[in-house]
Design a protein around this motif. Sequence first.
Motif, PDB file in Angstrom:
ATOM      1  N   PRO A   1     -52.629   9.609 -93.727  1.00  0.00           N
ATOM      2  CA  PRO A   1     -53.160   9.200 -92.426  1.00  0.00           C
ATOM      3  C   PRO A   1     -54.553   9.780 -92.195  1.00  0.00           C
ATOM      4  N   ILE A   2     -55.325   9.114 -91.364  1.00  0.00           N
ATOM      5  CA  ILE A   2     -56.654   9.616 -91.012  1.00  0.00           C
ATOM      6  C   ILE A   2     -56.730   9.869 -89.515  1.00  0.00           C
TER       7      ILE A   2
ATOM      8  N   VAL B   1     -50.125  10.736 -87.665  1.00  0.00           N
ATOM      9  CA  VAL B   1     -49.091  11.497 -88.364  1.00  0.00           C
ATOM     10  C   VAL B   1     -48.140  10.507 -89.028  1.00  0.00           C
ATOM     11  N   LEU B   2     -47.789  10.769 -90.284  1.00  0.00           N
ATOM     12  CA  LEU B   2     -46.830   9.941 -91.002  1.00  0.00           C
ATOM     13  C   LEU B   2     -45.497  10.683 -91.046  1.00  0.00           C
ATOM     14  N   VAL B   3     -44.439  10.023 -90.584  1.00  0.00           N
ATOM     15  CA  VAL B   3     -43.110  10.639 -90.601  1.00  0.00           C
ATOM     16  C   VAL B   3     -42.148   9.727 -91.333  1.00  0.00           C
ATOM     17  N   ILE B   4     -41.135  10.324 -91.922  1.00  0.00           N
ATOM     18  CA  ILE B   4     -40.039   9.545 -92.484  1.00  0.00           C
ATOM     19  C   ILE B   4     -38.915   9.633 -91.464  1.00  0.00           C
ATOM     20  N   GLU B   5     -38.474   8.478 -91.046  1.00  0.00           N
ATOM     21  CA  GLU B   5     -37.490   8.421 -89.974  1.00  0.00           C
ATOM     22  C   GLU B   5     -36.148   8.962 -90.437  1.00  0.00           C
TER      23      GLU B   5
ATOM     24  N   GLY C   1     -38.021  12.232 -86.746  1.00  0.00           N
ATOM     25  CA  GLY C   1     -38.579  12.039 -88.069  1.00  0.00           C
ATOM     26  C   GLY C   1     -39.126  13.337 -88.617  1.00  0.00           C
ATOM     27  N   LYS C   2     -39.246  13.393 -89.934  1.00  0.00           N
ATOM     28  CA  LYS C   2     -39.809  14.564 -90.607  1.00  0.00           C
ATOM     29  C   LYS C   2     -41.236  14.233 -91.011  1.00  0.00           C
ATOM     30  N   VAL C   3     -42.172  15.103 -90.646  1.00  0.00           N
ATOM     31  CA  VAL C   3     -43.591  14.877 -90.935  1.00  0.00           C
ATOM     32  C   VAL C   3     -43.818  14.990 -92.444  1.00  0.00           C
ATOM     33  N   THR C   4     -44.412  13.950 -93.028  1.00  0.00           N
ATOM     34  CA  THR C   4     -44.706  13.950 -94.459  1.00  0.00           C
ATOM     35  C   THR C   4     -46.193  14.066 -94.749  1.00  0.00           C
ATOM     36  N   ALA C   5     -47.042  13.723 -93.766  1.00  0.00           N
ATOM     37  CA  ALA C   5     -48.496  13.841 -93.936  1.00  0.00           C
ATOM     38  C   ALA C   5     -49.147  13.812 -92.557  1.00  0.00           C
ATOM     39  N   VAL C   6     -50.295  14.473 -92.445  1.00  0.00           N
ATOM     40  CA  VAL C   6     -51.044  14.485 -91.186  1.00  0.00           C
ATOM     41  C   VAL C   6     -52.508  14.158 -91.454  1.00  0.00           C
ATOM     42  N   GLY C   7     -53.152  13.556 -90.462  1.00  0.00           N
ATOM     43  CA  GLY C   7     -54.576  13.277 -90.551  1.00  0.00           C
ATOM     44  C   GLY C   7     -55.378  14.560 -90.422  1.00  0.00           C
TER      45      GLY C   7
ATOM     46  N   ASP D   1     -42.001   1.883 -98.022  1.00  0.00           N
ATOM     47  CA  ASP D   1     -42.583   2.275 -99.309  1.00  0.00           C
ATOM     48  C   ASP D   1     -41.494   2.851-100.198  1.00  0.00           C
ATOM     49  N   GLU D   2     -41.266   2.214-101.333  1.00  0.00           N
ATOM     50  CA  GLU D   2     -40.293   2.663-102.318  1.00  0.00           C
ATOM     51  C   GLU D   2     -38.921   2.914-101.704  1.00  0.00           C
ATOM     52  N   GLY D   3     -38.480   2.007-100.844  1.00  0.00           N
ATOM     53  CA  GLY D   3     -37.154   2.086-100.254  1.00  0.00           C
ATOM     54  C   GLY D   3     -37.026   3.011 -99.056  1.00  0.00           C
ATOM     55  N   ALA D   4     -38.078   3.711 -98.689  1.00  0.00           N
ATOM     56  CA  ALA D   4     -38.035   4.610 -97.535  1.00  0.00           C
ATOM     57  C   ALA D   4     -38.787   3.964 -96.372  1.00  0.00           C
ATOM     58  N   ARG D   5     -38.340   4.260 -95.164  1.00  0.00           N
ATOM     59  CA  ARG D   5     -38.997   3.737 -93.968  1.00  0.00           C
ATOM     60  C   ARG D   5     -39.817   4.848 -93.327  1.00  0.00           C
ATOM     61  N   TYR D   6     -41.118   4.645 -93.300  1.00  0.00           N
ATOM     62  CA  TYR D   6     -42.037   5.593 -92.681  1.00  0.00           C
ATOM     63  C   TYR D   6     -42.529   5.028 -91.356  1.00  0.00           C
ATOM     64  N   ILE D   7     -42.909   5.919 -90.458  1.00  0.00           N
ATOM     65  CA  ILE D   7     -43.497   5.526 -89.190  1.00  0.00           C
ATOM     66  C   ILE D   7     -44.866   6.210 -89.100  1.00  0.00           C
ATOM     67  N   LEU D   8     -45.900   5.423 -88.871  1.00  0.00           N
ATOM     68  CA  LEU D   8     -47.249   5.954 -88.672  1.00  0.00           C
ATOM     69  C   LEU D   8     -47.465   6.073 -87.171  1.00  0.00           C
ATOM     70  N   LEU D   9     -47.590   7.310 -86.689  1.00  0.00           N
ATOM     71  CA  LEU D   9     -47.708   7.589 -85.257  1.00  0.00           C
ATOM     72  C   LEU D   9     -49.096   8.094 -84.905  1.00  0.00           C
ATOM     73  N   GLU D  10     -49.555   7.723 -83.724  1.00  0.00           N
ATOM     74  CA  GLU D  10     -50.708   8.387 -83.134  1.00  0.00           C
ATOM     75  C   GLU D  10     -50.201   9.741 -82.641  1.00  0.00           C
ATOM     76  N   LEU D  11     -51.009  10.764 -82.696  1.00  0.00           N
ATOM     77  CA  LEU D  11     -50.581  12.096 -82.268  1.00  0.00           C
ATOM     78  C   LEU D  11     -50.019  12.068 -80.844  1.00  0.00           C
ATOM     79  N   GLU D  12     -50.620  11.281 -79.977  1.00  0.00           N
ATOM     80  CA  GLU D  12     -50.183  11.213 -78.577  1.00  0.00           C
ATOM     81  C   GLU D  12     -48.788  10.617 -78.414  1.00  0.00           C
ATOM     82  N   GLU D  13     -48.285   9.923 -79.436  1.00  0.00           N
ATOM     83  CA  GLU D  13     -46.956   9.318 -79.361  1.00  0.00           C
ATOM     84  C   GLU D  13     -45.845  10.323 -79.652  1.00  0.00           C
TER      85      GLU D  13
END
Length: 90
Positions: free
Chosen positions: A5-6, A10-14, A39-45, A69-81
């Motif tokens: 993410p940029i 925040v990218l989380v796996i649900e 969700g568990k945070v997997t990457a941050v901007g 992605d590769e069978g997993a469901r990720y959620i890309l969130l704005e920090l404010e969310e």
Amino acid sequence: MSIRPIGKRVLVIEEKIEEKRASGLILPGSSEEKTIRYGKVTAVGGSVKEVAVGERVIFEGRSGRSIEDEGARYILLELEEILAVAEGER
């Protein structure tokens, strides 16, 4: 694929959470109508300092954008969310 993410994203796996009623009926945790999700945070901007990779976060049911992605469901969130960081065991 690697997703990075940029900005203030925040990218989380649900996490799939089942709800169990007093009657013993188990409701699947995949409903988009739920008021909150985890969700568990997997990457941050690069602009994100409030949460870190590996933390569990709480966000509203309709927040973010879903990415498969590769069978997993990720959620890309704005920090404010993100509503809160969930600490300790659930």
